[in-house]
Design a protein around this motif. Structure first.
Motif, PDB file in Angstrom:
ATOM      1  N   LEU A   1      44.452  51.665  44.961  1.00 50.92           N
ATOM      2  CA  LEU A   1      45.531  52.048  44.062  1.00 50.92           C
ATOM      3  C   LEU A   1      44.849  51.932  42.392  1.00 50.92           C
ATOM      4  O   LEU A   1      44.959  52.702  41.739  1.00 50.92           O
ATOM      5  N   ALA A   2      44.282  50.826  42.222  1.00 52.30           N
ATOM      6  CA  ALA A   2      43.546  50.774  40.703  1.00 52.30           C
ATOM      7  C   ALA A   2      42.445  52.043  40.891  1.00 52.30           C
ATOM      8  O   ALA A   2      42.244  52.463  39.773  1.00 52.30           O
TER       9      ALA A   2
ATOM     10  N   ASP B   1      35.840  47.605  47.460  1.00 51.92           N
ATOM     11  CA  ASP B   1      35.951  46.399  46.533  1.00 51.92           C
ATOM     12  C   ASP B   1      34.697  45.982  46.055  1.00 51.92           C
ATOM     13  O   ASP B   1      33.625  45.706  46.669  1.00 51.92           O
TER      14      ASP B   1
ATOM     15  N   ALA C   1      42.287  45.742  37.148  1.00 50.23           N
ATOM     16  CA  ALA C   1      41.496  46.223  38.169  1.00 50.23           C
ATOM     17  C   ALA C   1      41.030  47.967  37.670  1.00 50.23           C
ATOM     18  O   ALA C   1      40.025  48.077  37.827  1.00 50.23           O
ATOM     19  N   ALA C   2      41.997  48.494  37.469  1.00 54.86           N
ATOM     20  CA  ALA C   2      41.869  50.079  37.150  1.00 54.86           C
ATOM     21  C   ALA C   2      41.147  50.072  35.760  1.00 54.86           C
ATOM     22  O   ALA C   2      39.951  51.007  35.755  1.00 54.86           O
TER      23      ALA C   2
ATOM     24  N   GLU D   1      41.075  46.608  48.920  1.00 48.57           N
ATOM     25  CA  GLU D   1      42.388  46.273  48.082  1.00 48.57           C
ATOM     26  C   GLU D   1      42.491  47.041  46.895  1.00 48.57           C
ATOM     27  O   GLU D   1      43.696  46.962  46.437  1.00 48.57           O
ATOM     28  N   ASP D   2      41.690  47.375  46.402  1.00 47.54           N
ATOM     29  CA  ASP D   2      41.449  48.111  44.845  1.00 47.54           C
ATOM     30  C   ASP D   2      41.751  49.548  45.014  1.00 47.54           C
ATOM     31  O   ASP D   2      41.553  50.407  44.040  1.00 47.54           O
TER      32      ASP D   2
ATOM     33  N   GLU E   1      47.860  43.138  36.839  1.00 45.20           N
ATOM     34  CA  GLU E   1      46.753  43.101  37.709  1.00 45.20           C
ATOM     35  C   GLU E   1      46.060  44.434  38.174  1.00 45.20           C
ATOM     36  O   GLU E   1      44.944  44.510  37.967  1.00 45.20           O
ATOM     37  N   LEU E   2      46.724  45.177  38.371  1.00 44.41           N
ATOM     38  CA  LEU E   2      46.489  46.491  38.677  1.00 44.41           C
ATOM     39  C   LEU E   2      45.701  47.303  37.488  1.00 44.41           C
ATOM     40  O   LEU E   2      44.845  47.956  37.736  1.00 44.41           O
TER      41      LEU E   2
ATOM     42  N   LEU F   1      54.720  52.138  42.659  1.00 42.07           N
ATOM     43  CA  LEU F   1      54.731  51.264  43.876  1.00 42.07           C
ATOM     44  C   LEU F   1      56.181  51.007  44.216  1.00 42.07           C
ATOM     45  O   LEU F   1      56.228  50.272  45.406  1.00 42.07           O
TER      46      LEU F   1
ATOM     47  N   ALA G   1      52.219  46.836  36.319  1.00 39.07           N
ATOM     48  CA  ALA G   1      51.455  45.576  36.970  1.00 39.07           C
ATOM     49  C   ALA G   1      50.147  45.281  36.253  1.00 39.07           C
ATOM     50  O   ALA G   1      49.342  46.122  36.308  1.00 39.07           O
TER      51      ALA G   1
ATOM     52  N   PHE H   1      51.358  52.617  35.983  1.00 39.24           N
ATOM     53  CA  PHE H   1      52.084  52.077  37.046  1.00 39.24           C
ATOM     54  C   PHE H   1      53.374  52.029  36.978  1.00 39.24           C
ATOM     55  O   PHE H   1      54.136  51.466  35.940  1.00 39.24           O
TER      56      PHE H   1
END
Length: 369
Positions: free
Chosen positions: A107-108, A132, A22-23, A104-105, A18-19, A44, A16, A12
């Motif tokens: 992009l991940a 999600d 999640a990924a 929300e997820d 957090e991303l 982003l 990021a 990313f």
């Protein structure tokens, strides 16, 4: 697995945590896939220097058009997302537009599906089908609920009714170059066949298609004609098979004419985007390929493999008959059948067989027909 670790990769921009976390959670529930051929980067914010493997995401209507054009000129692709509408624009000018739900997820999820080896337009389809928390609902969280998938935007009006149904399991499906070949395979017990004629004059087309259709009627078989839908309709063919390139040039009136002819319609697909696009036209079956490397026809994508085929069957097997095609031979046929696909199309495994009768019998047994 190495493919599940993203923390040390330029995944990313800007970085990021957090991303990335999640990924990784999502990727861990998608199964074992070969590493992607391209190290895609989801941006982003505008990177200082764009590169061909960048997917620059602009969320909301306030896109900097001038900057976006500069990024694309540098080889990057642009994803614009706004109120459930998402469009991917590539540096080569291709555009893929969708309407759907943005989790929300998403992009991940996009990063995870890119890591599974999918091209951006197919990874984007899967990301839009993601919800999600899906990664918490089982060991395999692959999207297989068709109702969740996005709609391809900008297509012509869908047919007023579905094309006529064909058998759910079309079985062994030879693709042959002449009417004589159609007659030969039908005489050996094949019940589904496609006539693929190349470089024929109008007179030869009419003669060959008419002869193939007549053979199908004698044997009570399903004879599909590749490409030449007008001639197929005139001959009263059971069905016609078209490629994605045919869909690009067909007018709404052409689709209506094929529907009104009573013929079944089979459509070629090479990934999730093309499958959604093909489903819009309410076809009788979908063909998926190339499953394996093949030298009989130039295809626009890398070989898809059995893992993708199995997931397509899980997604669409209850909605439309599926045909696997591309590089399938006797040795590979049992593995193809094990995915649950209802038909396997073969070319050289039939036309290059030294003993046709023996080859057909062995292929039928291997596919469980």
């Amino acid at each position: 697995m190495r493919t599940l670790a993203f923390a040390d990769r330029d995944l990313f921009w800007p970085p990021a945590d957090e991303l990335i976390e999640a990924a990784e959670r999502i990727r861990a529930r998608l199964g074992d896939w070969p590493r992607a051929r391209v190290d895609w980067r989801v941006c982003l914010a505008p990177p200082d220097t764009a590169r061909a493997s960048d997917l620059i995401v602009v969320i909301g209507a306030a896109a900097d058009v001038q900057a976006a054009q500069a990024w694309r000129a540098a080889g990057a692709s642009l994803i614009e997302a706004d109120a459930g509408k998402v469009a991917l624009k590539t540096a080569t000018g291709a555009r893929y537009a969708f309407e759907g739900t943005l989790a929300e997820d998403w992009l991940a999820a996009l990063a995870a599906f890119l890591d599974c080896g999918f091209e951006p337009h197919d990874a984007l389809v899967l990301a839009l089908a993601w919800r999600d928390g899906d990664e918490t609902r089982g060991e395999d969280a692959w999207p297989v609920d068709l109702s969740r998938f996005p709609r391809v935007a900008g297509l012509p009006r869908a047919p007023s009714q579905p094309f006529p149904a064909c058998e759910r399991r079309l079985g062994l499906y030879p693709v042959v170059p002449s009417a004589q070949w159609v007659e030969r395979v039908l005489a050996l017990g094949v019940r589904t066949v496609q006539l693929r004629l190349k470089d024929a004059t109008p007179e030869q087309l009419a003669t060959e298609i008419g002869r193939a259709v007549a053979a199908g009627r004698r044997h009570g078989a399903c004879v599909f004609i590749n490409d030449h839908w007008r001639e197929a309709a005139q001959a009263g063919a059971y069905g016609v098979h078209l490629g994605q390139e045919d869909l690009e040039v067909l007018e709404a009136a052409d689709i209506s004419a094929i529907l009104q002819s009573g013929m079944r319609l089979g459509l070629s697909t090479h990934g999730y985007y093309e499958m959604l696009r093909a489903l819009h036209f309410r076809p009788s079956y979908l063909a998926f390929g190339a499953v394996f490397p093949t030298g009989t026809k130039t295809v626009p994508t890398a070989p898809q493999g059995l893992a993708r085929l199995e997931r397509y069957v899980r997604l669409l097997g209850e909605h439309v008959p599926l045909v696997a095609i591309g590089g399938i031979d006797l040795a590979r046929l049992p593995a193809v059948a094990a995915t649950g696909v209802g038909s396997a199309a073969l070319v050289s495994a039939v036309t290059a067989a030294p003993d046709l009768a023996r080859a057909i019998a062995e292929l039928q047994r291997a596919f469980g027909a």
